[in-house]
Design a protein around this motif. Structure first.
Motif, short mmCIF file in Angstrom:
data_model
loop_
_atom_site.label_atom_id
_atom_site.label_comp_id
_atom_site.label_asym_id
_atom_site.label_seq_id
_atom_site.Cartn_x
_atom_site.Cartn_y
_atom_site.Cartn_z
N ALA A 486 0.85 -1.30 0.11
CA ALA A 486 -0.03 0.12 0.07
C ALA A 486 0.78 1.15 -0.10
O ALA A 486 0.66 2.44 -0.70
CB ALA A 486 -0.93 -0.04 1.20
N ASN A 487 1.83 1.28 1.02
CA ASN A 487 2.91 2.30 0.83
C ASN A 487 3.37 2.67 -0.56
O ASN A 487 3.64 3.93 -1.06
CB ASN A 487 3.93 2.27 1.66
N ALA A 488 4.06 1.53 -1.19
CA ALA A 488 4.53 1.72 -2.34
C ALA A 488 3.56 2.22 -3.57
O ALA A 488 4.05 2.70 -4.62
CB ALA A 488 5.21 0.48 -3.14
N CYS A 489 2.20 2.07 -3.51
CA CYS A 489 1.45 2.64 -4.35
C CYS A 489 0.58 3.80 -4.02
O CYS A 489 -0.44 4.01 -4.64
CB CYS A 489 0.30 1.24 -4.77
N PHE A 490 1.11 4.23 -2.86
CA PHE A 490 0.37 5.84 -2.50
C PHE A 490 1.35 6.77 -2.74
O PHE A 490 2.27 7.01 -1.99
CB PHE A 490 -0.01 5.59 -1.00
N GLU A 491 0.97 7.43 -3.72
CA GLU A 491 1.94 8.61 -4.12
C GLU A 491 1.83 10.02 -3.59
O GLU A 491 2.24 10.88 -4.07
CB GLU A 491 2.32 8.76 -5.60
N ALA A 492 0.38 9.95 -2.88
CA ALA A 492 0.15 11.13 -2.74
C ALA A 492 0.68 11.62 -1.34
O ALA A 492 1.61 10.88 -0.71
CB ALA A 492 -1.41 11.33 -2.21
N LYS A 493 0.49 13.04 -0.82
CA LYS A 493 1.06 13.30 0.64
C LYS A 493 0.38 12.49 1.54
O LYS A 493 -0.78 12.31 1.50
CB LYS A 493 0.87 14.91 0.75
N GLY A 494 0.90 12.43 2.99
CA GLY A 494 0.37 11.91 3.87
C GLY A 494 0.62 10.20 4.04
O GLY A 494 1.72 10.04 3.12
N THR A 495 0.08 9.46 4.91
CA THR A 495 0.52 8.14 5.20
C THR A 495 -0.80 7.06 5.01
O THR A 495 -1.82 7.74 5.29
CB THR A 495 1.09 8.02 6.47
N ILE A 496 -0.70 5.91 4.71
CA ILE A 496 -1.42 4.77 4.65
C ILE A 496 -1.53 4.08 5.76
O ILE A 496 -0.10 3.53 6.03
CB ILE A 496 -1.41 3.95 3.27
N GLN A 497 -2.54 3.96 6.55
CA GLN A 497 -2.38 2.87 7.87
C GLN A 497 -3.62 1.90 7.62
O GLN A 497 -4.91 2.16 7.67
CB GLN A 497 -2.61 3.68 9.07
N ILE A 498 -3.23 0.53 7.45
CA ILE A 498 -4.12 -0.51 7.37
C ILE A 498 -4.79 -0.89 8.73
O ILE A 498 -3.63 -1.22 9.76
CB ILE A 498 -3.40 -1.62 6.56
N GLU A 499 -5.84 -0.78 8.89
CA GLU A 499 -6.43 -1.20 10.23
C GLU A 499 -6.88 -2.68 10.35
O GLU A 499 -6.56 -3.33 11.33
CB GLU A 499 -7.93 -0.33 10.30
N SER A 500 -7.26 -3.29 9.23
CA SER A 500 -7.30 -4.73 9.18
C SER A 500 -7.36 -5.13 7.76
O SER A 500 -7.53 -4.43 6.92
CB SER A 500 -8.63 -5.08 9.97
N ALA A 501 -6.98 -6.26 7.70
CA ALA A 501 -6.97 -6.97 6.35
C ALA A 501 -7.37 -8.43 6.30
O ALA A 501 -7.29 -9.30 7.32
CB ALA A 501 -5.32 -7.25 5.78
N MET A 502 -8.28 -8.60 5.39
CA MET A 502 -9.09 -10.19 5.44
C MET A 502 -8.80 -10.57 3.89
O MET A 502 -8.98 -9.87 2.91
CB MET A 502 -10.56 -9.67 5.71
N ARG A 503 -8.78 -11.91 3.89
CA ARG A 503 -8.68 -12.52 2.79
C ARG A 503 -9.96 -13.30 2.48
O ARG A 503 -10.41 -14.12 3.39
CB ARG A 503 -7.50 -13.47 2.59
N LEU A 504 -10.51 -13.39 1.20
CA LEU A 504 -11.66 -14.02 0.95
C LEU A 504 -11.50 -15.14 0.03
O LEU A 504 -10.66 -15.14 -0.94
CB LEU A 504 -12.59 -13.11 0.36
N GLU A 505 -11.76 -16.33 0.54
CA GLU A 505 -11.88 -17.58 -0.23
C GLU A 505 -13.14 -18.16 -0.52
O GLU A 505 -14.07 -18.57 0.50
CB GLU A 505 -11.04 -18.48 0.57
N SER A 506 -13.49 -17.96 -1.88
CA SER A 506 -15.03 -18.28 -2.03
C SER A 506 -14.85 -19.44 -3.40
O SER A 506 -14.32 -18.94 -4.46
CB SER A 506 -15.52 -17.09 -2.64
N SER A 507 -15.24 -20.34 -3.23
CA SER A 507 -15.41 -21.36 -4.46
C SER A 507 -16.24 -20.62 -5.57
O SER A 507 -15.92 -20.82 -6.74
CB SER A 507 -15.66 -22.71 -4.03
#
Length: 738
Positions: A486-507
């Motif tokens: 996320a940091n590498a793909c955020f080129e604007a001013k400021g910072t990105i902070q991930i609060e939670s991350a979920m992976r979805l596994e759906s057949s």
């Protein structure tokens, strides 16, 4: 309930023997390789095909009854006038059962039975039966309740100091446990090819199955597996993929067992234990590559050994450990019930299997297990009571020297699952003497892609027959990786902070997505090309035009859940960002992914707008009450790009379809967004994109005189016309402080 016979009556089948047929629900297997087939609801052979122009108006889906359009993909069956075609929209829910009529039932009787996905349904026995078996249809049920699991909470805290330092999860400091399978980098494959070759022995035993299925078991193998047979004994094995198993709890149990063996033999004055003579065939290469194989304790007879099996069973073993209580069910128990392993790749291959009509056709699996043999019971004779000696503490394992006794292979047997650790799963193909050089070379040309992502908890299942819907809060290692991306793909001013991350596994969503991938791959073959043109090729700069997410993945070279090795770049499969509302995010977790959000001004027509630049995706993600925004990190099948540098092109989708392309790659700032390099601030020529008329006159500079090559300014927009081209794999809840 008691049986009540007669028309319209209800009956609970005493033993209907339901058997799910491989219909549209298993079509993913069919599409895995050109020429493979599956079965329709009548049991006939079916295959993936398209509706031709002359059939338009005459063909309907056998499930929803909608008229099928020209070029639409369906599962076709034309045997004996069978009219069962299932469109790709319906195949994930089309369920078929072969039902045997219970004794006493007749036409019109209602029969109650269970489906493979645990539904209770009632079906009516047809009145025009010509046999005691009929086909019943039902709608497959996908799990309605979402099972959210915290991957970190599954596992106990661990001591990383006892684990191999090259493991990806160990590289992230902490005490959280983990259980993950990861691809080994492609540049390491040659080590495993070398290991397969060095431990190869041109011998067969009675345990090698006849490849034609026509011969009985014979001492030394049947005629079909002899060096001069047809197809003969495999002459080599070629690595197609290597998967490393990183399981903190399983390793901790293995390390603890190894330490107990050491203490026991030390207290008995038997340490170091008697070593192998001759040395195990895998030892030399394992000791030569500490970056792949953790140093072995030779004083405890710690070695790497092979165990051959089928791909899904190998993945299941890696996920759930060996089941010693099931060992020997198929091949006997010469030295008691235990885990049987071998030092020769040829011996392991005798027990390896593929899926003749499934996704893993011609793909076999070998587990490379780290094994602590300790003090061995050595014998050249059969002894089914050998395990009892281990139970009494007289030894720790058995070495059955069949090589010395009958000239075949040594058998290595342990009786405790904790005494071995299946560290690597090697997927490979067999090479036969009749194979030409080009065929063999092509085996290593492209990476083999698993049916499901190998880091998924459900990776060992077959999504075409096993329905699942699960979400997992990712472990700290993956969360840290996502934060870096996320940091590498955020080129604007400021910072990105991930609060939670979920992976979805759906057949359900995965089947739809993988169907589209197979269709794109099939079109590549039709066009006689190896790959579609990439974004950087269309951008005009192979150095700067890479997708931002890919730049980061290449930079860190990760062997991780999100890596280039998990993507099929021949069809321009990419990881892109998609902004959405909290409500839409909840729909996605319920298996309902629709295109509901797009930029305020969709400049390139309808479709799902995805971005390489996270800032652009955030503009499509409304802020929730707590200040959070929701972003999907999606797998995207871009396929054949329709490329445009226009600032606005509302008919881009129409133009895309007219040219036979699969998605729109809009690069509106390729030229208009740049400024003159001489500093006047004006826009440059489109033809010569580094200088303007103000500085260089009305004709502009000569292209070759420009010292500054044009670079992608961005941000580019990826407009996807169909949700079937998108798999929403990670849902991120994040904040942008300030």
């Amino acid at each position: 309930p008691s049986l009540s016979m007669g028309s319209g009556s209800s009956s609970k089948a005493a033993d209907p023997e339901p058997e799910q047929l491989a219909s549209g629900g298993t079509s993913t297997e069919c599409r895995a390789s050109n020429g493979q087939t599956t079965r329709c609801q009548k049991g006939h052979a079916c295959s993936l095909a398209t509706i031709s122009d002359h059939e338009t108006g005459n063909v309907r889906c056998g499930w929803c009854r909608e008229q099928l359009k020209a070029s639409q993909y369906v599962m076709r069956c034309r045997r004996d006038g069978c009219e069962y075609d299932v469109c790709t929209k319906c195949e994930h829910k089309a369920g078929w059962l072969r039902v045997r009529v219970p004794a006493g039932a007749c036409g019109g009787t209602l029969i109650q039975l269970k489906t493979p996905d645990d539904q209770t349904i009632q079906v009516t026995v047809p009145t025009d039966l010509s046999s005691d078996v009929f086909i019943a249809r039902y709608t497959k049920k996908y799990l309605a309740q979402l099972s959210a699991t915290n991957e970190e909470a599954i596992y106990e805290a661990c001591d990383q100091s006892i684990m191999p330092r090259y493991w990806s999860n160990v590289k992230t400091p902490g005490t959280a446990g983990f259980d993950q399978m990861l691809y080994v980098a492609r540049d390491k494959h040659e080590i495993f090819n070398e290991l397969l070759a060095e431990s190869y022995v041109p011998k067969a035993t009675r345990d090698r199955s006849c490849p034609k299925g026509t011969c009985d078991k014979t001492a030394g193998g049947c005629p079909c597996v002899q060096p001069d047979g047809d197809p003969g004994l495999p002459v080599a094995f070629k690595t197609r993929r290597v998967i490393r198993v990183e399981d903190s709890q399983m390793w901790a149990r293995y390390a603890e067992k190894r330490e107990r063996i050491k203490r026991r033999r030390t207290s008995a004055g038997e340490y170091p234990v008697r070593s192998f003579d001759p040395p195990v065939k895998t030892n030399e290469i394992a000791n030569r590559h500490p970056e792949v194989f953790d140093p072995l304790d030779a004083d405890l007879n710690e070695v790497y050994l092979w165990h051959g099996t089928q791909v899904r069973r190998a993945l299941s073993i890696a996920q759930n450990d060996f089941r010693i209580d099931l060992a020997g069910e198929n091949m006997g128990t010469m030295y008691g019930r235990g885990g049987y392993l071998g030092e020769s790749s040829t011996k392991g291959d005798e027990y390896a299997e593929d899926e003749p009509i499934g996704y893993y056709k011609n793909i076999y699996a070998l587990l490379l297990c780290r094994t602590c043999m300790g003090k061995m019971y050595y014998t050249t004779k059969r002894n089914e009571s050998a395990g009892e000696m281990v139970e009494r503490g007289e030894c720790d394992s058995t070495l059955g020297d069949r090589e010395k006794a009958v000239g075949t292979f040594r058998e290595f047997v342990v009786y405790d699952s904790d005494q071995l650790y299946p560290e690597y799963v090697i997927l490979y193909s067999r090479v036969f003497k009749a194979d030409d050089e080009e065929t063999v070379a092509n085996l290593s040309k492209e990476l083999f892609h698993m049916q499901l992502p190998v880091y998924w908890q459900n990776c060992h299942l077959d999504p075409s027959t096993d329905s699942f819907l699960r979400q997992y809060l990712v472990r700290p290692h993956t969360a840290s990786f996502l934060q870096g991306l996320a940091n590498a793909c955020f080129e604007a001013k400021g910072t990105i902070q991930i609060e939670s991350a979920m992976r979805l596994e759906s057949s359900k969503l995965w089947n739809t997505y993988i169907d589209t991938k197979h269709a794109f791959t099939w079109m590549l073959r039709v066009h006689g090309t190896d790959a579609y043109r990439t974004a950087e090729e269309l951008d005009g700069d192979n150095e700067s035009g890479h997708i931002l997410t890919h730049i980061y993945l290449r930079k860190i070279g990760a062997e991780d859940s999100i890596s280039l090795s998990n993507l099929d770049e021949t069809v321009n499969e990419a990881m892109l960002w998609f902004g959405l509302s909290k409500e839409h995010a909840l729909d996605v977790t319920r298996d309902e992914f629709e295109i509901k959000t797009r930029p305020a001004v969709p400049r390139f027509g309808p479709g799902a707008y995805l971005f390489e630049d996270l800032e652009q995706a955030l503009m499509c993600a409304p802020q929730s009450e707590d200040g959070s925004r929701y972003i999907l990190l999606c797998r995207v099948l871009c396929g054949n790009f329709y490329y445009t540098e226009a600032n606005t092109e509302m008919d881009a989708q129409t133009n895309m379809m007219a040219t036979g392309k699969n998605c729109v790659l809009a690069n509106p700032q390729a030229h208009g967004g740049r400024k003159c390099v001489n500093g006047c601030g004006r826009s440059p020529f489109k033809t010569f994109p580094t200088c303007c008329t103000h500085c260089k006159g009305s004709e502009g500079p000569h292209a070759r005189s420009c010292g500054n090559s044009p670079k992608r300014k961005g941000p580019r927009e990826f407009v996807i016309p169909n949700t079937a081209q998108i798999y929403p794999e990670y849902l991120l809840q994040l904040k942008v402080p300030g």
